[in-house]
Design a protein around this motif. Structure first.
Motif, PDB file in Angstrom:
ATOM      1  N   ILE B 343       0.850  -1.199   0.000  1.00  0.00           N
ATOM      2  CA  ILE B 343       0.000   0.000   0.000  1.00  0.00           C
ATOM      3  C   ILE B 343       0.887   1.251   0.000  1.00  0.00           C
ATOM      4  N   ALA B 344       1.968   1.203   0.796  1.00  0.00           N
ATOM      5  CA  ALA B 344       2.877   2.357   0.846  1.00  0.00           C
ATOM      6  C   ALA B 344       3.526   2.593  -0.507  1.00  0.00           C
ATOM      7  N   ARG B 346       2.254   1.823  -3.479  1.00  0.00           N
ATOM      8  CA  ARG B 346       1.259   2.407  -4.394  1.00  0.00           C
ATOM      9  C   ARG B 346       0.993   3.871  -4.044  1.00  0.00           C
ATOM     10  N   ALA B 347       0.950   4.163  -2.741  1.00  0.00           N
ATOM     11  CA  ALA B 347       0.711   5.547  -2.322  1.00  0.00           C
ATOM     12  C   ALA B 347       1.889   6.427  -2.741  1.00  0.00           C
TER      13      ALA B 347
END
Lengths: 235, 480
Positions: B343-344, B346-347
Motif C-alpha cells: 500500500i505504501a 502504491r501511495a
C-alpha cells in the motif's frame, strides 16, 4: 504555560527565494491557533518547514522540547505531528480504508480509533472500500483530516481546509475541527476568516515571511484597522 | 476502464486473427512460445516499471542485472570456485565501506588520504590476480579445465587480497561520510555479517565447491536460482544506496549513470567471463529426459523434455519459465494489493511527500523496491539460461523489449507492465513464426518471406500504434 511548538528565527529558502525571513512564535498547549495572512505571506511554507518538507536553513523549531530542524520528514511525523496539506493530498488510487490504514503508526491504530473518527465523519464509513479519487471534494477533505487522526498525534497542522468547498461543507468540516480542538492542539492555516472566527483561541498574523502580530483571537476580531491592513477584510 | 478498446483491438489482432487463420496446433504452440517470452519480458519490465513509478528513475542498467543474474547463476552451477574465490573480496569491500561510514565521524580522515587508500588498496587487492585460471574453460568443462587446486591461489594470499579489499572499502566509507546515529547498530551488524560470510566462504572454498559439484542437478539449479536472485537484489540495493541516491535531484545525471552502468556491466562480464557465448545450463530433471510426453501426467512422471501440444512438440522447460513469470506476477500483485508495504508503494507512486509526512521512511522503500526489481530481473536471467544460454549482449536485448512492454502498458503501472510484456511476447512469437513460414496469399506460387528484422520491428510497431491512440500507454496516468 508550556509551548507545544516554538519557532525561533526560522529562515527558509526555496531555490534562491528567501520565503521565511525569521519566523518566531510559540503555540500553547490545548489551543487552536489560526495562522493568518494574505496570499504569499508564508503560511503554507511555515507548515511545510515544520514538517521538514522544505527544510529551514536557519533557526530553531522545537516540538515538545525536541528540536525538529535537520530531521527527515518521516521522523518529524513519527514524533506525533499530523499534517493535512493544502489540496488534501489524499491517495486517489487507494481506497478510503487503505488511505487510513497507511496512516497507522502502530498496528491497530485504526481499529482503536475507528469509532471516534467515523463519529466525526460518518460519510467515510459508508465509503471505506471506495477509491478515494471518487469521493466528493468535501469527503476528500474529511478523509485528509481523518488520516491525521489515525495515529496518536500531539499536534495537527491543517492547511486551508475550506479551500474549494461549498459553504455548507465548510461548515461541516469546521464543526469537526471544533470537536477536535478538545482533543489535540491545532495549528490552522485559513483564508476564510469568517469560518474560523468562533473557532480559534489565538491568532498569528504573517506578512512577507515574518510574524507581525499574535495574541488572543478576540483582540484581532475587535480591531478593524488590523483586519483591513493585514487581511484586507472589512469586519 | 480507460484504454480498453485499443487493448481489445490489439488482443484480437494478436490472438484472435491467428486463431482464425492458423491451424489450432500451430496457434497453440506459437501462443505458448509467446507466453514464454512474455514471462521473461515481464520479469525485467515489472522492476523497470515499479522503479520508474516510485522513484522516476529510468534504470538503463536493468538489463545488465538480468544478464548478471544469468552469469552468476551459471557460475554457481558450473564453476563455483570462481565465485568462492572472488565474492569474498567484494563482501570485504562492502563490510569495509560499512565500517568506514560508521567510524567516519569519529576519525575524520583527510580526503586525500582516504582517496589514495581506496585506489591503492583496491589495485593491490587485484595485483597479479589469476582470474583467467579460475575461469579457464569453465564454459565447457564443469568446474573449469584447470584443476581447482592449481587454478586457485593459496588461501593465505586470497585472505591478504580480502584484507586489502576491506581496507579499500574502509577508505571508501570514510570518504562517503557518516551514517545517521540511529542506523549505527544496523550498520555494524550488517558489516560484520558480510565480513563473516566472506571469511566462511573463503575458508570453506574447497568443501563448498566439492559439495556443489557433487550435488544432484536439481539442487544445483535451485542454488543457482537462489544465488543469482539474491545477488541481483543485493546489487540493486547497493546501486540505489550508493550511486543513484545522490542523484535524485538530477534526473539527467541519473540517465547518464544508469546508461553508463549498463556498459560497465557488459564490459565487466567480458573481462571476468570472457566475450564468448556460453552453452545453456542443463535443465532440471523434470524437464531433461529425451522423450516426448503425450500428456501432462506422462511428462510429470517421466520428466520429458517435450510435451505433445495438439500434435506439436513443445519444450517443457518453457512451461517452467511461464510458471515462474505467472507466479511472480501474482505474488507481487498480492504484495502490492494487500500488504502495508505494498500500500505504501502504491501511495508513494502517487505522492511520495505525503507518504513521508505520514511517518513512513520513503528512502527505505526506494531501496527495497530497487532491490526487489533487480532481484526479479536477475531471477529472469537465471531461469532463462537453460533456454537461451549466456552472452554479454543478452541484457540489452531484454532491456529493449522490456522498455517497449513498459511503455505499452503505461510507465509506472504494475498491471500495465504485465499486459505490455504479454503483448510484446505474443508479437515476437507470431513475428518469428511469420518470418519462418512466410505468408502465402491465394493465387501466388510462393509464400512471401520477410526478413527476421520484421519480427523485432513488430513490437515497435505495436508500441507506435498504442502511443498514437493513447500517448501515456494503455493504463498510464503519469507522463514524462
Amino acid at each position: 504555560m508550556d509551548a507545544v511548538l516554538e519557532l525561533r528565527d526560522v529562515h527558509t529558502f526555496i531555490g534562491s527565494f528567501h520565503i521565511l525571513k525569521g519566523v518566531s512564535f510559540a503555540m500553547r498547549a490545548g489551543s487552536l491557533t489560526a495562522l493568518l495572512g494574505r496570499n504569499g505571506a508564508g503560511k503554507t511554507t511555515t507548515l511545510r518547514t515544520i514538517m521538514g518538507l522544505w527544510p529551514a536553513a536557519q533557526g530553531s523549531i522545537r516540538f515538545l522540547g525536541e528540536e525538529l530542524r535537520g530531521r527527515p520528514t518521516h521522523e518529524i511525523a513519527a514524533l506525533g505531528i499530523g499534517y493535512v496539506p493544502e489540496h488534501r493530498a489524499i491517495f486517489r488510487g487507494l481506497t478510503v480504508e487503505e488511505n487510513l490504514k497507511l496512516a497507522e503508526r502502530r498496528r491497530g491504530d485504526l481499529a482503536r480509533r475507528a469509532e471516534w473518527i467515523f463519529s466525526l465523519f460518518p460519510d467515510l464509513k459508508a465509503a471505506l472500500k471506495k477509491p478515494a479519487g471518487l469521493l466528493s471534494g468535501g469527503q476528500q477533505q474529511m478523509l485528509a483530516i481523518a488520516r491525521a487522526l489515525v495515529p496518536e498525534n500531539r499536534l495537527l497542522l491543517i492547511d486551508e481546509p475550506s479551500e474549494g468547498l461549498a459553504p455548507m461543507l465548510v461548515e461541516h468540516v469546521m464543526a469537526a475541527i471544533h470537536r477536535l480542538r478538545e482533543e489535540v492542539p491545532i495549528l490552522l492555516v485559513e483564508q476564510n476568516l469568517h469560518a474560523i472566527r468562533h473557532l480559534a483561541d489565538h491568532y498569528i498574523l504573517m506578512e512577507d515571511g515574518r510574524v507581525v502580530r499574535s495574541g488572543p483571537m478576540a483582540e484581532l476580531l475587535g480591531n478593524r484597522e488590523w483586519l483591513q491592513r493585514y487581511l484586507g477584510v472589512t469586519a | 476502464m480507460r484504454g480498453t478498446w485499443p487493448l481489445i483491438l490489439i488482443l484480437f489482432a494478436l490472438i484472435g486473427l491467428p486463431a482464425i487463420f492458423l491451424p489450432m496446433s500451430v496457434w497453440a504452440s506459437v501462443m505458448l512460445s509467446g507466453l514464454t517470452l512474455a514471462a521473461l519480458f515481464f520479469l525485467v519490465a515489472s522492476g523497470l516499471s515499479l522503479i520508474f513509478g516510485l522513484m522516476d528513475v529510468i534504470n538503463f542498467a536493468h538489463g545488465t542485472l538480468f544478464m548478471l543474474g544469468a552469469y552468476i547463476g551459471w557460475t554457481v552451477y558450473q564453476n563455483p570456485r570462481l565465485l568462492l574465490n572472488v565474492a569474498p573480496l567484494f563482501l570485504a569491500l562492502g563490510a569495509g565501506i560499512g565500517f568506514g561510514r560508521v567510524t567516519a565521524g569519529a576519525l575524520s580522515v583527510p580526503r586525500a588520504i582516504s582517496g589514495f587508500g581506496l585506489v591503492g588498496f583496491g589495485a593491490l587487492a587485484f595485483w597479479n590476480h589469476n582470474l583467467g585460471k579460475l575461469v579457464a574453460f569453465g564454459s565447457t568443462v564443469p568446474g573449469g579445465a584447470i584443476p581447482t587446486p592449481l587454478a586457485q591461489e593459496p588461501l593465505g594470499l586470497v585472505f591478504a587480497r580480502m584484507a586489502a579489499m576491506g581496507l579499500a572499502g574502509l577508505c571508501g566509507g570514510w570518504r562517503m561520510g557518516g551514517t545517521r546515529s540511529e542506523d549505527r547498530y544496523r550498520s555494524w551488524g550488517m558489516s560484520a555479517g558480510l565480513l563473516l560470510l566472506g571469511i566462511l566462504m573463503l575458508s570453506g572454498r574447497e568443501l563448498i565447491e566439492r559439495w556443489i559439484l557433487e550435488s544432484p542437478g536439481d539442487l544445483r539449479f535451485l542454488l543457482a536460482v537462489l544465488a543469482g536472485t539474491l545477488a541481483g537484489g543485493a546489487l540493486g540495493a547497493w546501486m540505489e544506496a550508493t550511486l543513484i541516491r545522490p542523484l535524485y535531484a538530477r534526473p539527467i545525471y541519473q540517465v547518464l549513470l544508469t546508461l553508463g552502468l549498463s556498459y560497465v556491466g557488459v564490459e565487466l562480464v567480458r573481462v571476468v567471463w570472457g566475450p564468448g557465448n556460453y552453452t545453456p545450463l542443463p535443465r532440471p530433471s523434470l524437464f531433461a529426459m529425451p522423450c516426448l510426453a503425450s500428456s501432462i501426467g506422462e511428462w510429470l512422471s517421466q520428466g520429458c523434455a517435450s510435451l505433445n501440444v495438439l500434435g506439436r512438440p513443445f519444450p517443457t522447460y518453457r512451461l517452467l519459465i511461464i510458471g515462474v513469470g505467472v507466479a511472480m506476477w501474482a505474488g507481487i500483485g498480492l504484495l502490492l494489493r494487500w500488504t502495508r508495504i505494498g500500500i505504501a508503494v502504491r501511495a508513494a507512486v502517487e505522492d511520495r511527500e505525503m507518504v513521508e509526512a505520514l511517518g513512513i521512511p520513503v528512502r527505505r522503500l526506494f531501496t527495497g523496491v530497487f532491490a526487489m526489481g533487480s532481484a526479479l530481473a536477475a531471477l529472469g536471467g537465471v531461469v532463462a539460461t537453460p533456454f537461451l544460454g549466456l552472452s554479454p549482449a543478452m541484457g540489452l536485448e531484454f532491456l529493449l523489449q522490456a522498455f517497449i512492454a513498459v511503455i505499452i502498458g503505461g510507465m509506472g503501472h504494475y498491471g500495465g507492465a504485465a499486459m505490455g510484456a504479454f503483448l510484446v511476447g505474443l508479437a515476437r512469437a507470431f513475428g518469428d513464426y511469420l518470418v519462418t513460414v512466410g505468408i502465402a496469399l491465394p493465387g501466388m506460387a510462393e509464400a512471401i518471406h520477410f526478413s527476421p528484422a520484421i519480427a523485432r520491428a513488430s513490437t515497435v510497431l505495436i508500441m507506435a500504434a498504442i502511443l498514437l491512440l493513447r500517448p501515456s500507454g494503455l493504463f498510464g496516468q503519469k507522463t514524462g
